[in-house]
Structures are given as structure tokens and as C-alpha cells.
Write a protein that holds these residues in place. Structure first.
Motif, PDB file in Angstrom:
ATOM      1  N   ALA A 248      18.680 -36.871 -11.762  1.00  0.00           N
ATOM      2  CA  ALA A 248      18.052 -35.578 -12.036  1.00  0.00           C
ATOM      3  C   ALA A 248      18.641 -34.487 -11.147  1.00  0.00           C
ATOM      4  O   ALA A 248      18.853 -33.351 -11.592  1.00  0.00           O
ATOM      5  CB  ALA A 248      16.543 -35.678 -11.823  1.00  0.00           C
TER       6      ALA A 248
ATOM      7  N   LEU B  84      22.252 -33.680 -12.295  1.00  0.00           N
ATOM      8  CA  LEU B  84      22.243 -32.935 -13.560  1.00  0.00           C
ATOM      9  C   LEU B  84      21.592 -31.558 -13.413  1.00  0.00           C
ATOM     10  O   LEU B  84      21.654 -30.742 -14.332  1.00  0.00           O
ATOM     11  CB  LEU B  84      21.510 -33.736 -14.639  1.00  0.00           C
ATOM     12  CG  LEU B  84      22.190 -35.041 -15.079  1.00  0.00           C
ATOM     13  CD1 LEU B  84      21.272 -35.840 -15.994  1.00  0.00           C
ATOM     14  CD2 LEU B  84      23.515 -34.752 -15.777  1.00  0.00           C
TER      15      LEU B  84
ATOM     16  N   ILE C 106      18.383 -30.805 -13.251  1.00  0.00           N
ATOM     17  CA  ILE C 106      17.273 -30.649 -14.197  1.00  0.00           C
ATOM     18  C   ILE C 106      16.190 -29.724 -13.654  1.00  0.00           C
ATOM     19  O   ILE C 106      15.703 -28.825 -14.361  1.00  0.00           O
ATOM     20  CB  ILE C 106      16.684 -32.027 -14.562  1.00  0.00           C
ATOM     21  CG1 ILE C 106      17.711 -32.818 -15.383  1.00  0.00           C
ATOM     22  CG2 ILE C 106      15.381 -31.874 -15.345  1.00  0.00           C
ATOM     23  CD1 ILE C 106      17.291 -34.242 -15.699  1.00  0.00           C
TER      24      ILE C 106
ATOM     25  N   LEU D 179      16.578 -29.183 -22.814  1.00  0.00           N
ATOM     26  CA  LEU D 179      17.223 -29.552 -21.552  1.00  0.00           C
ATOM     27  C   LEU D 179      18.661 -29.992 -21.787  1.00  0.00           C
ATOM     28  O   LEU D 179      19.578 -29.604 -21.055  1.00  0.00           O
ATOM     29  CB  LEU D 179      16.448 -30.693 -20.880  1.00  0.00           C
ATOM     30  CG  LEU D 179      15.296 -30.329 -19.955  1.00  0.00           C
ATOM     31  CD1 LEU D 179      14.561 -31.590 -19.512  1.00  0.00           C
ATOM     32  CD2 LEU D 179      15.804 -29.567 -18.737  1.00  0.00           C
TER      33      LEU D 179
ATOM     34  N   ILE E 220      22.021 -28.641 -19.579  1.00  0.00           N
ATOM     35  CA  ILE E 220      22.551 -29.393 -18.445  1.00  0.00           C
ATOM     36  C   ILE E 220      23.918 -29.983 -18.798  1.00  0.00           C
ATOM     37  O   ILE E 220      24.249 -30.131 -19.977  1.00  0.00           O
ATOM     38  CB  ILE E 220      21.585 -30.516 -18.003  1.00  0.00           C
ATOM     39  CG1 ILE E 220      21.354 -31.530 -19.126  1.00  0.00           C
ATOM     40  CG2 ILE E 220      20.266 -29.933 -17.536  1.00  0.00           C
ATOM     41  CD1 ILE E 220      20.469 -32.697 -18.715  1.00  0.00           C
TER      42      ILE E 220
ATOM     43  N   LEU F  55      18.029 -39.014 -22.522  1.00  0.00           N
ATOM     44  CA  LEU F  55      17.492 -38.048 -21.571  1.00  0.00           C
ATOM     45  C   LEU F  55      15.972 -38.069 -21.604  1.00  0.00           C
ATOM     46  O   LEU F  55      15.315 -37.970 -20.563  1.00  0.00           O
ATOM     47  CB  LEU F  55      18.014 -36.649 -21.903  1.00  0.00           C
ATOM     48  CG  LEU F  55      17.528 -35.506 -20.999  1.00  0.00           C
ATOM     49  CD1 LEU F  55      17.947 -35.740 -19.550  1.00  0.00           C
ATOM     50  CD2 LEU F  55      18.068 -34.172 -21.500  1.00  0.00           C
TER      51      LEU F  55
ATOM     52  N   MET G 108      13.408 -38.685 -18.482  1.00  0.00           N
ATOM     53  CA  MET G 108      12.346 -37.747 -18.138  1.00  0.00           C
ATOM     54  C   MET G 108      10.978 -38.423 -18.144  1.00  0.00           C
ATOM     55  O   MET G 108      10.125 -38.119 -17.301  1.00  0.00           O
ATOM     56  CB  MET G 108      12.361 -36.557 -19.104  1.00  0.00           C
ATOM     57  CG  MET G 108      13.600 -35.677 -18.996  1.00  0.00           C
ATOM     58  SD  MET G 108      13.899 -35.051 -17.319  1.00  0.00           S
ATOM     59  CE  MET G 108      12.447 -34.012 -17.086  1.00  0.00           C
TER      60      MET G 108
ATOM     61  N   TYR H 171       8.763 -30.719 -20.616  1.00  0.00           N
ATOM     62  CA  TYR H 171       8.815 -31.185 -19.237  1.00  0.00           C
ATOM     63  C   TYR H 171       8.849 -29.996 -18.287  1.00  0.00           C
ATOM     64  O   TYR H 171       9.655 -29.074 -18.439  1.00  0.00           O
ATOM     65  CB  TYR H 171      10.042 -32.075 -19.024  1.00  0.00           C
ATOM     66  CG  TYR H 171      10.020 -33.299 -19.906  1.00  0.00           C
ATOM     67  CD1 TYR H 171       9.166 -34.358 -19.631  1.00  0.00           C
ATOM     68  CD2 TYR H 171      10.837 -33.380 -21.038  1.00  0.00           C
ATOM     69  CE1 TYR H 171       9.123 -35.478 -20.450  1.00  0.00           C
ATOM     70  CE2 TYR H 171      10.813 -34.500 -21.859  1.00  0.00           C
ATOM     71  CZ  TYR H 171       9.949 -35.543 -21.559  1.00  0.00           C
ATOM     72  OH  TYR H 171       9.907 -36.653 -22.369  1.00  0.00           O
TER      73      TYR H 171
ATOM     74  N   SER I 116       9.175 -31.946  -7.718  1.00  0.00           N
ATOM     75  CA  SER I 116      10.462 -31.460  -8.239  1.00  0.00           C
ATOM     76  C   SER I 116      10.827 -30.087  -7.682  1.00  0.00           C
ATOM     77  O   SER I 116      12.012 -29.729  -7.638  1.00  0.00           O
ATOM     78  CB  SER I 116      10.459 -31.432  -9.772  1.00  0.00           C
ATOM     79  OG  SER I 116       9.294 -30.855 -10.291  1.00  0.00           O
TER      80      SER I 116
END
Length: 265
Positions: free
Chosen positions: A37, A40, A42, A58, A62, A73, A77, A102, A108
């Protein structure tokens, strides 16, 4: 009846134990999912968008191959939602029915690269191949008769800081990780425990890295002359330009500059 209950309880305990052990040896999946994550970006993409995104949205933002099935993906997630890294929201999508979006969580948000409290470097250091391979070598370290003080040295033949001295990328990541940790911990200390610095006019931060801690102290207490001591390659690679902080290259096992206080962390 009681005997039957005992058998049932024993079976339940065995199943719980099996599940617990399986969870333990599969825990690496969580670590590497967080790593993916981060790589990438995210969390940064969702943050930049300003609101939750679906997996297809997403995927469009990305750096992944256009040939990758979006369901992959989506599975990543879902795992990260399960572990509390991201949040899941559901909304109606017209005739297509319900769609999953998401969003960010407090966890995060700590992965945002530009956040002043970002823990991204710490995460990447924790899953660095050098560290992972040392853990993989743990049993061999216990069997070894060489007397290495750590599993890292047993695997790589030298301590981390020596390894970093001739590996610029590792040195940079390590210093960024220590800076990240210092911001998280020392910021609160300076703010809440200021009385500790009363009567101190000079301080040396041993293993001061890039000067994050010394800078926090110097900024909060301008009357304190702050010095940081670290290995020469650390000081040389640092772009330290903090008023009232002096960087000194050296080895704490040989000498420490005189000061009213010495900070070890």
C-alpha cells in the motif's frame, strides 16, 4: 453430560489454538500488504482525492499495470480494511447495486508521505530485506558458536550502523526512520515534560541522526546549546542546518562532548 461438555470445550480450545497459530505464522501477509500500500501510494491517492474511492477508481490513479485485474486490488484493500488500515464504506451505485469505497483511518493517515508524523520510513525499514533475513536466520543465530551479539550481525557479518555506512540507501532510510520515531515521541516529551530541561544550558544528543530531536529541543528551549553526536558518515550525509545545533562526527564509545546533559534514547 459433564464429560460431554468437557470434550466439547476441549475441541473448541483446540480450534481456537489452531486459529491463533495460523494467524501468527500468516502475520507477515499483513506487514507486506501495508508495504504494498505504501509503495503504491494508496493512502496518498485517497487523501489527494479528498474522499473515499472504489477499487476501479484507485486502480486508475495508482501506478499499476492496466492489464491487472482490479479484483486483485480489491482483495488487497479488503485485507487492509480487516486489519484497520483503511475504512470501508458502501453506497448505492444505481442499477449496478451496492459499491464499496475505501477511505482513510487514523492508521493510514500515518502512512501519508508528506505528513509531519508519517511512519512510512519506519514501516519500510521494518520490512527491509536485511531485517527480514536476520529474523529468518534467528534459529541459526542461537545455534552459532561465533558469539555474534545480534541476529542481524550473525546474518550480515556487521552491525546495522556499519552496514549503513557503506550503503547510502540504507543509511538514508534508517535516518528517516529514526527522525520519524523522534517526531512521534520527542515532540510530546518536549511539550509535556519541559521541566526536565530546567537548569540545562548545554545538551548533547548521542546518536542524534539528522538532528530532529536536537532541533525540537533547541526550538523549544533557545537558551540550550544543543549538540548532536553521531558516526561521521551519518553527520556527513545529513543536511543539518538548525540554529543553535552543532553536529559532531564521532563514536560515543570513544568520547562524548562535555555538556550539562546527555540524551540517550
Amino acid at each position: 453430560m459433564e464429560e460431554k461438555m468437557n470434550v466439547q470445550e476441549q475441541g473448541t480450545m483446540e480450534q481456537a489454538s489452531q486459529a491463533h497459530l495460523q494467524n501468527l505464522f500468516n502475520s507477515y501477509m499483513k506487514s507486506y500488504s501495508v508495504k504494498a500500500a505504501l509503495e503504491l501510494g494508496i493512502a496518498d491517492v485517497i487523501h489527494s482525492h479528498g474522499q473515499p474511492l472504489t477499487a476501479p477508481q484507485l486502480a486508475a490513479k495508482i501506478p499499476i499495470s492496466s492489464s491487472v485485474d482490479v479484483s486483485r486490488l480489491d482483495r488487497l484493500m479488503r485485507l487492509l480494511v480487516h486489519t484497520g488500515v483503511f475504512a470501508e464504506e458502501k453506497s448505492l451505485a444505481g442499477e449496478e447495486g451496492e459499491e464499496v469505497l475505501y477511505g482513510l483511518t487514523p492508521v493510514s493517515k500515518l502512512m501519508l508521505r508528506d505528513s509531519p508524523v508519517s511512519m512510512s520510513p519506519l514501516v519500510m525499514l521494518g520490512v527491509h530485506p536485511l531485517f527480514v533475513s536476520a529474523w529468518d536466520n534467528l534459529a541459526a543465530w542461537f545455534r552459532s558458536t561465533e558469539g555474534y551479539p545480534t541476529a542481524f550481525e550473525a546474518k550480515h557479518g556487521e552491525p546495522l550502523w556499519i552496514k549503513a555506512s557503506h550503503d547510502p540507501a540504507l543509511n538514508k532510510l534508517f535516518n528517516e526512520s529514526m527522525s520519524s520515531l523522534s517526531k512521534l515521541l520527542m515532540g510530546s516529551m518536549v511539550e509535556r515534560c519541559g521541566e526536565v530541561f530546567k537548569g540545562v544550558s548545554s545538551l548533547v544528543d548521542v546518536g542524534g541522526g539528522d538532528g530532529t530531536v536536537a532541533g525540537l529541543i533547541a526550538d523549544a528551549f533557545p537558551h540550550i546549546k544543543c549538540m548532536l553526536l553521531d558516526l561521521p558518515h551519518v553527520v556527513a550525509s545529513s543536511s543539518l542546518q538548525i540554529p543553535n545545533v552543532v553536529a559532531i562526527g564521532g563514536d560515543m564509545f570513544e568520547s562524548v562532548p562535555p555538556a550539562d546533559a546527555v540524551l540517550l534514547k
